[in-house]
Design a protein around this motif. Sequence first.
Motif, mmCIF file in Angstrom:
data_model
loop_
_atom_site.group_PDB
_atom_site.id
_atom_site.type_symbol
_atom_site.label_atom_id
_atom_site.label_comp_id
_atom_site.label_asym_id
_atom_site.label_seq_id
_atom_site.Cartn_x
_atom_site.Cartn_y
_atom_site.Cartn_z
ATOM 1 N N ARG A 1 0.829 -1.212 0.000
ATOM 2 C CA ARG A 1 0.000 0.000 0.000
ATOM 3 C C ARG A 1 0.860 1.258 0.000
ATOM 4 O O ARG A 1 0.628 2.168 -0.791
ATOM 5 C CB ARG A 1 -0.952 0.017 1.205
ATOM 6 C CG ARG A 1 -2.216 -0.773 0.962
ATOM 7 C CD ARG A 1 -3.261 -0.549 2.033
ATOM 8 N NE ARG A 1 -2.816 -1.043 3.321
ATOM 9 C CZ ARG A 1 -2.894 -0.362 4.448
ATOM 10 N NH1 ARG A 1 -3.406 0.838 4.486
ATOM 11 N NH2 ARG A 1 -2.472 -0.883 5.577
ATOM 12 N N ASN B 1 -6.978 2.494 2.038
ATOM 13 C CA ASN B 1 -7.684 1.383 1.402
ATOM 14 C C ASN B 1 -9.030 1.819 0.807
ATOM 15 O O ASN B 1 -9.997 1.064 0.821
ATOM 16 C CB ASN B 1 -7.849 0.211 2.365
ATOM 17 C CG ASN B 1 -7.783 -1.114 1.655
ATOM 18 O OD1 ASN B 1 -7.357 -1.198 0.509
ATOM 19 N ND2 ASN B 1 -8.214 -2.165 2.335
ATOM 20 N N LYS C 1 -11.054 2.679 -2.520
ATOM 21 C CA LYS C 1 -10.909 2.214 -3.906
ATOM 22 C C LYS C 1 -11.196 3.279 -4.960
ATOM 23 O O LYS C 1 -11.177 3.001 -6.144
ATOM 24 C CB LYS C 1 -11.815 0.996 -4.149
ATOM 25 C CG LYS C 1 -11.528 -0.171 -3.223
ATOM 26 C CD LYS C 1 -10.119 -0.678 -3.381
ATOM 27 C CE LYS C 1 -9.852 -1.848 -2.459
ATOM 28 N NZ LYS C 1 -8.453 -2.104 -2.257
ATOM 29 N N THR D 1 -10.408 6.696 -7.215
ATOM 30 C CA THR D 1 -9.216 7.284 -7.805
ATOM 31 C C THR D 1 -9.540 8.681 -8.310
ATOM 32 O O THR D 1 -10.557 8.884 -8.962
ATOM 33 C CB THR D 1 -8.731 6.428 -8.993
ATOM 34 O OG1 THR D 1 -8.549 5.087 -8.557
ATOM 35 C CG2 THR D 1 -7.436 6.949 -9.560
ATOM 36 N N SER E 1 -14.328 2.168 -8.391
ATOM 37 C CA SER E 1 -13.409 1.041 -8.603
ATOM 38 C C SER E 1 -13.555 0.425 -9.997
ATOM 39 O O SER E 1 -12.666 -0.278 -10.453
ATOM 40 C CB SER E 1 -13.629 -0.026 -7.525
ATOM 41 O OG SER E 1 -14.962 -0.490 -7.565
#
Length: 165
Positions: free
Chosen positions: A30, A98, A100, A102, A124
């Motif tokens: 990560r 964490n 998802k 963007t 996602s």
Amino acid sequence: MRKKEKKKGLVFTNLKNATISGASSEVVQRYGSAVKEHYMSYTGIDNEFGKHLKKGLKDVANSKINPNYKYNNLHQQAGFSAEIKIRAKENANNIISNIKETIVRTDDIGMVNNEYSDLVTLDSSGDIIKNSERQVKFIGNSESDPSGIYKSKRILQSLKSRKFA
């Protein structure tokens, strides 16, 4: 120590080491991906997925400056740089947390010179999340106000103008 006890201790140690290794590799993954976002913002290239951004910070820094419009060109470059770094910072934070989603620049997904938004959020699946569009304004000192004393006044006047209605 007998052989059986020694073997049991070795199995426990191996199991413990494997557990620690597995847990730490996820964290390393990560944080490594988060660091990659910042590196990609500089180069403009995502080597992992073979993607090229419209511009990276390196491209912005190498942009030509028209001597007749030097001040405007530098402010334009500062705006591009701000968009690029906002994208990198938010994506890095999302990866670490964490999340998802963007953040992408509209220029990077073919919506070049979109007058209403500079950044959008993708889910996602890569689809734009409704109402996630953002216009970024990076306000610095101006040629008429090089010290920036009247910056807040200029921002307020700009936001009240017909252009931003």
